[in-house]
Design a protein around this motif. Structure first.
Motif, PDB file in Angstrom:
ATOM      1  N   GLU A  95      17.241 155.213 -46.820  1.00  0.00           N
ATOM      2  CA  GLU A  95      17.549 156.253 -45.842  1.00  0.00           C
ATOM      3  C   GLU A  95      17.951 155.642 -44.504  1.00  0.00           C
ATOM      4  OE1 GLU A  95      13.388 155.326 -44.548  1.00  0.00           O
ATOM      5  OE2 GLU A  95      14.478 155.359 -46.440  1.00  0.00           O
ATOM      6  N   VAL A  96      17.388 154.461 -44.173  1.00  0.00           N
ATOM      7  CA  VAL A  96      17.776 153.763 -42.944  1.00  0.00           C
ATOM      8  C   VAL A  96      19.205 153.254 -43.062  1.00  0.00           C
ATOM      9  CG1 VAL A  96      17.256 151.843 -41.411  1.00  0.00           C
ATOM     10  CG2 VAL A  96      15.389 153.108 -42.472  1.00  0.00           C
ATOM     11  N   VAL A  97      19.541 152.705 -44.225  1.00  0.00           N
ATOM     12  CA  VAL A  97      20.902 152.203 -44.454  1.00  0.00           C
ATOM     13  C   VAL A  97      21.912 153.343 -44.325  1.00  0.00           C
ATOM     14  CG1 VAL A  97      22.457 151.129 -46.125  1.00  0.00           C
ATOM     15  CG2 VAL A  97      20.093 150.331 -45.928  1.00  0.00           C
ATOM     16  N   LEU A  98      21.607 154.477 -44.955  1.00  0.00           N
ATOM     17  CA  LEU A  98      22.500 155.633 -44.871  1.00  0.00           C
ATOM     18  C   LEU A  98      22.625 156.115 -43.428  1.00  0.00           C
ATOM     19  CD1 LEU A  98      21.345 157.628 -48.034  1.00  0.00           C
ATOM     20  CD2 LEU A  98      23.440 156.296 -47.765  1.00  0.00           C
ATOM     21  N   GLY A  99      21.504 156.106 -42.696  1.00  0.00           N
ATOM     22  CA  GLY A  99      21.535 156.512 -41.303  1.00  0.00           C
ATOM     23  C   GLY A  99      22.371 155.581 -40.454  1.00  0.00           C
ATOM     24  N   VAL A 100      22.249 154.275 -40.686  1.00  0.00           N
ATOM     25  CA  VAL A 100      23.041 153.292 -39.933  1.00  0.00           C
ATOM     26  C   VAL A 100      24.530 153.481 -40.207  1.00  0.00           C
ATOM     27  CG1 VAL A 100      23.597 150.840 -39.742  1.00  0.00           C
ATOM     28  CG2 VAL A 100      21.206 151.573 -39.739  1.00  0.00           C
ATOM     29  N   ILE A 101      24.894 153.666 -41.478  1.00  0.00           N
ATOM     30  CA  ILE A 101      26.305 153.860 -41.834  1.00  0.00           C
ATOM     31  C   ILE A 101      26.857 155.107 -41.145  1.00  0.00           C
ATOM     32  CG2 ILE A 101      27.886 154.406 -43.723  1.00  0.00           C
ATOM     33  CD1 ILE A 101      26.121 152.658 -45.525  1.00  0.00           C
ATOM     34  N   ALA A 102      26.080 156.213 -41.206  1.00  0.00           N
ATOM     35  CA  ALA A 102      26.532 157.449 -40.565  1.00  0.00           C
ATOM     36  C   ALA A 102      26.648 157.265 -39.056  1.00  0.00           C
ATOM     37  CB  ALA A 102      25.554 158.582 -40.894  1.00  0.00           C
ATOM     38  N   TYR A 103      25.708 156.555 -38.453  1.00  0.00           N
ATOM     39  CA  TYR A 103      25.712 156.352 -37.002  1.00  0.00           C
ATOM     40  C   TYR A 103      26.888 155.492 -36.564  1.00  0.00           C
ATOM     41  CZ  TYR A 103      23.905 155.274 -32.334  1.00  0.00           C
ATOM     42  OH  TYR A 103      23.754 155.137 -30.977  1.00  0.00           O
ATOM     43  N   VAL A 104      27.130 154.401 -37.269  1.00  0.00           N
ATOM     44  CA  VAL A 104      28.250 153.521 -36.914  1.00  0.00           C
ATOM     45  C   VAL A 104      29.578 154.271 -37.069  1.00  0.00           C
ATOM     46  CG1 VAL A 104      29.520 151.441 -37.576  1.00  0.00           C
ATOM     47  CG2 VAL A 104      27.019 151.388 -37.447  1.00  0.00           C
ATOM     48  N   ALA A 105      29.689 155.062 -38.141  1.00  0.00           N
ATOM     49  CA  ALA A 105      30.910 155.847 -38.337  1.00  0.00           C
ATOM     50  C   ALA A 105      31.092 156.852 -37.198  1.00  0.00           C
ATOM     51  CB  ALA A 105      30.858 156.567 -39.683  1.00  0.00           C
ATOM     52  N   LEU A 106      29.992 157.504 -36.784  1.00  0.00           N
ATOM     53  CA  LEU A 106      30.063 158.488 -35.699  1.00  0.00           C
ATOM     54  C   LEU A 106      30.447 157.828 -34.378  1.00  0.00           C
ATOM     55  CD1 LEU A 106      29.615 161.324 -34.562  1.00  0.00           C
ATOM     56  CD2 LEU A 106      27.178 160.761 -34.333  1.00  0.00           C
ATOM     57  N   PRO A 131      27.173 159.224 -16.593  1.00  0.00           N
ATOM     58  CA  PRO A 131      26.030 158.434 -16.094  1.00  0.00           C
ATOM     59  C   PRO A 131      25.419 157.606 -17.227  1.00  0.00           C
ATOM     60  CG  PRO A 131      25.877 160.749 -15.447  1.00  0.00           C
ATOM     61  CD  PRO A 131      26.953 160.667 -16.457  1.00  0.00           C
ATOM     62  N   ILE A 132      25.061 156.382 -16.918  1.00  0.00           N
ATOM     63  CA  ILE A 132      24.518 155.481 -17.943  1.00  0.00           C
ATOM     64  C   ILE A 132      23.263 156.059 -18.605  1.00  0.00           C
ATOM     65  CG2 ILE A 132      23.460 153.220 -18.305  1.00  0.00           C
ATOM     66  CD1 ILE A 132      25.445 152.078 -16.303  1.00  0.00           C
ATOM     67  N   PRO A 133      22.290 156.602 -17.846  1.00  0.00           N
ATOM     68  CA  PRO A 133      21.109 157.171 -18.518  1.00  0.00           C
ATOM     69  C   PRO A 133      21.463 158.303 -19.483  1.00  0.00           C
ATOM     70  CG  PRO A 133      20.675 156.864 -16.187  1.00  0.00           C
ATOM     71  CD  PRO A 133      22.153 156.654 -16.373  1.00  0.00           C
ATOM     72  N   ALA A 134      22.449 159.110 -19.119  1.00  0.00           N
ATOM     73  CA  ALA A 134      22.851 160.210 -19.992  1.00  0.00           C
ATOM     74  C   ALA A 134      23.504 159.684 -21.265  1.00  0.00           C
ATOM     75  CB  ALA A 134      23.810 161.145 -19.254  1.00  0.00           C
ATOM     76  N   VAL A 135      24.304 158.635 -21.143  1.00  0.00           N
ATOM     77  CA  VAL A 135      24.921 158.027 -22.325  1.00  0.00           C
ATOM     78  C   VAL A 135      23.851 157.426 -23.224  1.00  0.00           C
ATOM     79  CG1 VAL A 135      26.459 156.200 -23.140  1.00  0.00           C
ATOM     80  CG2 VAL A 135      27.105 157.562 -21.141  1.00  0.00           C
ATOM     81  N   PHE A 136      22.874 156.753 -22.618  1.00  0.00           N
ATOM     82  CA  PHE A 136      21.787 156.149 -23.392  1.00  0.00           C
ATOM     83  C   PHE A 136      21.042 157.209 -24.198  1.00  0.00           C
ATOM     84  CE2 PHE A 136      17.369 154.921 -23.926  1.00  0.00           C
ATOM     85  CZ  PHE A 136      17.474 153.643 -24.439  1.00  0.00           C
ATOM     86  N   LEU A 137      20.668 158.316 -23.542  1.00  0.00           N
ATOM     87  CA  LEU A 137      19.940 159.371 -24.234  1.00  0.00           C
ATOM     88  C   LEU A 137      20.798 160.007 -25.322  1.00  0.00           C
ATOM     89  CD1 LEU A 137      17.397 161.135 -24.466  1.00  0.00           C
ATOM     90  CD2 LEU A 137      18.471 162.706 -22.830  1.00  0.00           C
ATOM     91  N   THR A 138      22.071 160.214 -25.034  1.00  0.00           N
ATOM     92  CA  THR A 138      22.977 160.809 -26.023  1.00  0.00           C
ATOM     93  C   THR A 138      23.064 159.956 -27.279  1.00  0.00           C
ATOM     94  OG1 THR A 138      24.310 161.867 -24.291  1.00  0.00           O
ATOM     95  CG2 THR A 138      25.344 161.574 -26.458  1.00  0.00           C
ATOM     96  N   LEU A 139      23.250 158.659 -27.096  1.00  0.00           N
ATOM     97  CA  LEU A 139      23.354 157.763 -28.252  1.00  0.00           C
ATOM     98  C   LEU A 139      22.035 157.705 -29.021  1.00  0.00           C
ATOM     99  CD1 LEU A 139      25.466 154.818 -26.763  1.00  0.00           C
ATOM    100  CD2 LEU A 139      26.245 156.793 -28.102  1.00  0.00           C
ATOM    101  N   LEU A 140      20.916 157.767 -28.295  1.00  0.00           N
ATOM    102  CA  LEU A 140      19.609 157.738 -28.954  1.00  0.00           C
ATOM    103  C   LEU A 140      19.398 158.990 -29.796  1.00  0.00           C
ATOM    104  CD1 LEU A 140      16.919 156.265 -29.324  1.00  0.00           C
ATOM    105  CD2 LEU A 140      16.085 157.425 -27.263  1.00  0.00           C
ATOM    106  N   VAL A 141      19.735 160.147 -29.233  1.00  0.00           N
ATOM    107  CA  VAL A 141      19.574 161.403 -29.976  1.00  0.00           C
ATOM    108  C   VAL A 141      20.518 161.429 -31.178  1.00  0.00           C
ATOM    109  CG1 VAL A 141      19.878 163.906 -29.865  1.00  0.00           C
ATOM    110  CG2 VAL A 141      18.732 162.712 -27.995  1.00  0.00           C
TER     111      VAL A 141
END
Length: 231
Positions: A95-106, A131-141
């Protein structure tokens, strides 16, 4: 010899603090309140209120995905199931591998593809100088969402495999049928993201296609279990 205890990566994180055990409801509440609170703070600080509905929708999907993982993980381990099922579902980390693939594609789509089309999605949400903090949170979510979607897809595939290869009876069959239904409900919940990516056809296609695939696979598992026989 004690049977190995296989767990989702998310469960390992929740239970990582020595001597502290969070009830599932508290872990989910902390996740939602923390992400939502930080998002609202950044929206206030940088006047990004127009991005709040999309952010809230993503946080709701991620939190619901966490609830699904806890629901499956905490209870499936109590069922009489083949060890191979537990190992594949929890111990393989696919499930982590699938998540990484989906995230990199996104991320590739957001940072490379959409800017070339003249309509960057991140820019529409966070502005031309985000803003950098907003980008950080967006990528994390976004990672959180991709990880939960990858997990739901893996649970769907494994659910079908078990229904096909290892027929169950009684309470176990009824519970696994409910698990399949929960996976379908989570997939359907992801459709709340579609209005926020409207106009980005590739993202809409990926989201809707994923939901349809889960409906077909988990729906087939429910059908097999309802019939009580293998194909």
């Amino acid at each position: 010899m004690n049977r190995p205890v296989y767990r989702w990566t998310y469960e390992s994180i929740v239970d990582a603090i020595p001597g502290v055990t969070f009830p599932d409801w508290l872990a989910l509440t902390i996740q939602f309140v923390l992400f939502e609170g930080v998002m609202l703070l950044l929206a206030w600080r940088y006047d990004l209120w127009h991005a709040v509905p999309a952010g809230t929708a993503a946080i709701v999907v991620a939190t619901a995905g966490s609830a699904l993982m806890l629901l499956i993980g905490r209870r499936v381990r109590d069922l009489s199931m083949p060890t191979a099922y537990r190992k594949l579902l929890f111990g393989s980390s696919i499930e982590v591998v699938l998540g990484v693939i989906a995230y990199v594609a996104l991320i590739t789509y957001l940072l490379v593809y959409t800017p070339r089309t003249g309509a960057p999605l991140l820019e529409s949400l966070l502005g031309t100088a985000p803003p950098i903090p907003a980008v950080f949170l967006t990528l994390l979510v976004l990672w959180d969402v991709c990880y939960r979607i990858g997990t739901a897809w893996w649970a769907s595939v494994i659910g079908f495999w078990v229904a096909f290869r290892h027929p169950t009876e009684g309470a176990t069959r009824r519970y696994l049928r409910r698990v399949d239904a929960f996976v379908i409900c989570f997939a359907l919940l992801q459709l709340v993201l579609v209005p926020f990516v409207r106009g980005y056809d590739l993202l809409v296609f990926a989201l809707v296609g994923h939901v349809v695939a889960v409906l077909c696979v988990s729906g087939s598992a429910i059908f097999i279990r309802t019939r009580g026989s293998t194909i």
